[in-house]
Design an enzyme around this catalytic site. Structure first.
Site, mmCIF file in Angstrom:
data_model
loop_
_atom_site.group_PDB
_atom_site.id
_atom_site.type_symbol
_atom_site.label_atom_id
_atom_site.label_comp_id
_atom_site.label_asym_id
_atom_site.label_seq_id
_atom_site.Cartn_x
_atom_site.Cartn_y
_atom_site.Cartn_z
ATOM 1 N N PHE A 1 0.771 -1.315 0.101
ATOM 2 C CA PHE A 1 -0.029 0.024 -0.187
ATOM 3 C C PHE A 1 0.943 1.225 -0.056
ATOM 4 O O PHE A 1 1.669 1.130 0.743
ATOM 5 C CB PHE A 1 -0.890 -0.062 1.314
ATOM 6 C CG PHE A 1 -1.978 -0.956 1.344
ATOM 7 C CD1 PHE A 1 -3.237 -0.505 0.682
ATOM 8 C CD2 PHE A 1 -2.059 -2.411 1.872
ATOM 9 C CE1 PHE A 1 -4.261 -1.588 0.922
ATOM 10 C CE2 PHE A 1 -2.918 -3.176 2.099
ATOM 11 C CZ PHE A 1 -4.213 -2.777 1.385
ATOM 12 N N ASP A 2 0.327 2.248 -0.795
ATOM 13 C CA ASP A 2 0.759 3.473 -0.700
ATOM 14 C C ASP A 2 0.184 4.254 0.618
ATOM 15 O O ASP A 2 -0.459 3.396 0.899
ATOM 16 C CB ASP A 2 0.427 4.469 -1.845
ATOM 17 C CG ASP A 2 0.515 5.861 -1.730
ATOM 18 O OD1 ASP A 2 1.801 6.323 -1.391
ATOM 19 O OD2 ASP A 2 -0.268 6.514 -2.116
ATOM 20 N N LEU A 3 0.765 5.552 1.132
ATOM 21 C CA LEU A 3 0.340 6.124 2.444
ATOM 22 C C LEU A 3 -1.009 7.124 2.046
ATOM 23 O O LEU A 3 -2.017 6.911 1.925
ATOM 24 C CB LEU A 3 1.239 6.263 3.327
ATOM 25 C CG LEU A 3 0.702 7.189 4.684
ATOM 26 C CD1 LEU A 3 -0.149 6.117 5.423
ATOM 27 C CD2 LEU A 3 2.017 7.667 5.389
ATOM 28 N N ASP A 4 -0.416 8.324 1.509
ATOM 29 C CA ASP A 4 -1.169 9.380 1.476
ATOM 30 C C ASP A 4 -2.087 9.283 0.075
ATOM 31 O O ASP A 4 -1.615 8.883 -0.846
ATOM 32 C CB ASP A 4 -0.265 10.675 1.126
ATOM 33 C CG ASP A 4 0.420 10.993 2.486
ATOM 34 O OD1 ASP A 4 0.058 10.878 3.648
ATOM 35 O OD2 ASP A 4 1.598 11.427 2.227
ATOM 36 N N ILE B 1 -0.872 -1.078 -4.308
ATOM 37 C CA ILE B 1 -2.277 -0.231 -4.479
ATOM 38 C C ILE B 1 -1.765 1.415 -4.116
ATOM 39 O O ILE B 1 -1.026 1.606 -3.037
ATOM 40 C CB ILE B 1 -3.316 -0.648 -3.267
ATOM 41 C CG1 ILE B 1 -3.562 -2.262 -3.593
ATOM 42 C CG2 ILE B 1 -4.597 0.098 -3.236
ATOM 43 C CD1 ILE B 1 -2.675 -3.132 -2.444
#
Length: 263
Positions: free
Chosen positions: A41-44, A210
């Protein structure tokens, strides 16, 4: 059927599946995406609805370089990519002005802005179910790693993730943060997962990225991974499609359906 991205693992209905993946527009196919054991996963804009804290700090930082930005689209474009890259792209700022702006950004962000964010609704349930069903979860963010870990802990998500990976805190100041930084962060996350005991071949065929911007999709492609673009974040569907996302989810519910096969 041509191999690559791990698609060779499918035996039933290969022709239909391959046609779906190579179609001009990404498609939502639960039978494809739910098979991946590793979610990166990406964060922001993917896990964190982080605009308020980042935008205030960007405006504050830019003001010390004589730039008083109010355009919402330009300000939102700072969410995700390295600050120095976006400052150079939008304003052609000098290296000295970038250092000043980044330092001032951090002055406000680290004290007030970092926790001015929240997880997107539905993510806690998605992450909990994925973890309970045996998926391995990791974070790959271009944000400095100490900030990433602090936000994930703030959300109470740290127990879900085997690896939480970000950039070096000095990258944006020393011009080491470039457009291809996301690809390097993804490689770093995969390397850390290898140290957790996963083989490189398993990760190569079993990981899906993602994210909400073309940086995430391009980073995945550079690492030969499939990707899901999410449009509930800060990128547009158009940029995700043009970057070559293998599927697109417009909500966390659609994302859960893709990843876990849950309606």
């Amino acid at each position: 059927m041509p191999s690559g991205h791990g698609w060779h693992r499918f035996n039933a209905g290969d022709a239909e599946i391959y046609s779906c993946i190579t179609s001009p527009l990404p498609c939502l196919r639960k039978d494809i995406m739910k098979s991946y054991p590793v979610f990166l996963f990406d964060l922001d804009g993917t896990l964190s609805e982080s605009a308020p804290g980042i935008i205030k700090a960007v405006q504050y930082g830019l003001s010390f370089a004589g730039i008083h930005e109010t355009d919402p689209a330009k300000l939102e474009s700072f969410i995700g990519p390295p600050l120095n890259v976006q400052m150079k792209k939008l304003y052609h700022m000098s290296d000295a002005d970038i250092v000043t702006a980044v330092n001032r950004f951090r002055e406000l962000y680290e004290t007030k802005g970092i926790l001015d964010c929240r997880p997107y609704p539905g993510l806690d349930s998605l992450l909990r179910q994925a973890s309970e069903e045996g998926h391995t979860l990791a974070v790959a963010s271009s944000k400095p790693e100490p900030f990433v870990k602090k936000i994930i802990r703030h959300f109470g998500f740290d127990s879900y993730f085997s690896v939480i990976c970000g950039s070096d805190i000095g990258d944006e100041l020393k011009k080491r943060a470039t457009r291809d930084q996301k690809a390097r962060i993804i490689r770093k996350a995969l390397s850390l997962l290898e140290k957790e005991g996963f083989s490189s071949s398993f990760l190569q065929s079993g990981t899906v990225m993602i994210g909400d911007t073309f940086y995430d999709i391009e980073g995945a492609k550079e690492n030969r991974l499939p990707s899901i673009g999410v449009t509930y974040g800060y990128g547009s569907r158009k940029e995700l499609e043009e970057a070559g996302a293998d599927a697109i989810a417009s909500s966390t519910k659609e994302l859960a359906s893709l990843l876990l096969g849950h309606d």
